[in-house]
Write an enzyme that holds these catalytic residues in place. Structure first.
Site: not given
Ligand code: PEP
Length: 244
Positions: A6, A8, A93, A95, A163, A169, A206
């Site tokens: 992803n 972003k 997601h 976000e 997630e 993040g 992460s």
């Molecule tokens: C994501 O954006 O779905 C995500 C898991 O980000 P990160 O790996 O940076 O935590």
């Protein structure tokens, strides 16, 4: 196994071509593994063109509107995403849910639109830290799944990404065992909804080269959805080589 990147709000079309040149030089295709890129909408076409002929690599959109067309400034429809080369769409997601205020009901409409448009829906679910601390993880994930998947056919091209919001993040991630347990609970809800237990369930939050293998060793974890560590071709190729 599915490895989903992803990107972003990073990596425009030119950078995407450079990224993929480097990634393709590092990556060795493996049987049974798919790598999917979710770039910003403006880069979907460039990624699709660069990946042509690489059957184990695909591109998707990070979000779509559920309506087929109309006055929705800034949004793209399923047909527009598909026309640019997308084979899949991330839906719900964290976000989208927690920065843009997308509701469970809107997430459900998007899942329906994506599937009706012939693309794969990658439905993201996960609890916030306070919900985890209050022991509500299963309840939140179940609510999100039921709201988004009501009426979805067992034959639907569906992937779930678990997630935990507090892990995205932040550098913190669920332990492989904890993630595995939630993935098991997700499968129970899927079965209760009449959907296949074999639906792929990814972990996201992460994921890095140093922790990917331990997560992928868990029986219920079918792949990973990665943000930050997918922005660098070296670390992304390293993650994609894990879990073999
Ligand atoms: C994501 O954006 O779905 C995500 C898991 O980000 P990160 O790996 O940076 O935590």
């Amino acid at each position: 196994m599915l490895f989903a990147a992803n990107w972003k709000m990073h990596i425009g079309p030119g950078e995407a071509r450079q990224f993929l040149d480097r990634f393709l030089a590092l990556d060795a295709p493996r049987p049974g593994r798919t790598v999917a890129f979710f770039p910003p909408a403006v880069s979907i076409e460039a990624v699709a063109a660069r990946l042509a002929g690489h059957d184990h690599l695909s591109v998707g959109a990070q979000d779509v509107h559920w309506e087929p067309q109309g006055a929705f400034t800034g949004a793209i429809s399923v047909a527009l995403a598909r026309g640019a080369g997308a084979a899949a769409v991330l839906v719900g997601h964290s976000e989208r849910r927690h920065v843009f205020g997308e509701t469970d009901a809107e997430t459900g409409r998007k899942v329906q639109a994506v599937l009706a448009g012939g693309l794969q829906a990658v439905l993201c679910v996960g609890e916030q830290l306070i919900e985890r601390d209050e022991g509500k993880t299963r309840g939140v994930v179940e609510r999100q799944l039921r709201a988004a998947l009501a009426g979805v056919e067992p034959s639907a091209d569906l992937v779930i990404a678990y997630e935990p919001v507090w892990a995205i993040g932040t550098g913190r991630n669920a332990s492989p065992g904890d993630a595995n347990e939630v993935h098991g609970a997700i499968r129970e809800v899927l079965a209760d909804l009449g959907l296949p237990r074999t639906t792929p369930v990814l972990y996201g939050g992460s994921v890095k080269p140093g922790n990917a293998a331990a997560l992928l060793a868990e029986s219920e974890i079918d792949g990973v959805l990665v943000g930050g560590a997918s922005l660098d071709p070296e670390s992304w190729a390293e993650i994609c080589a894990a879990g073999g």
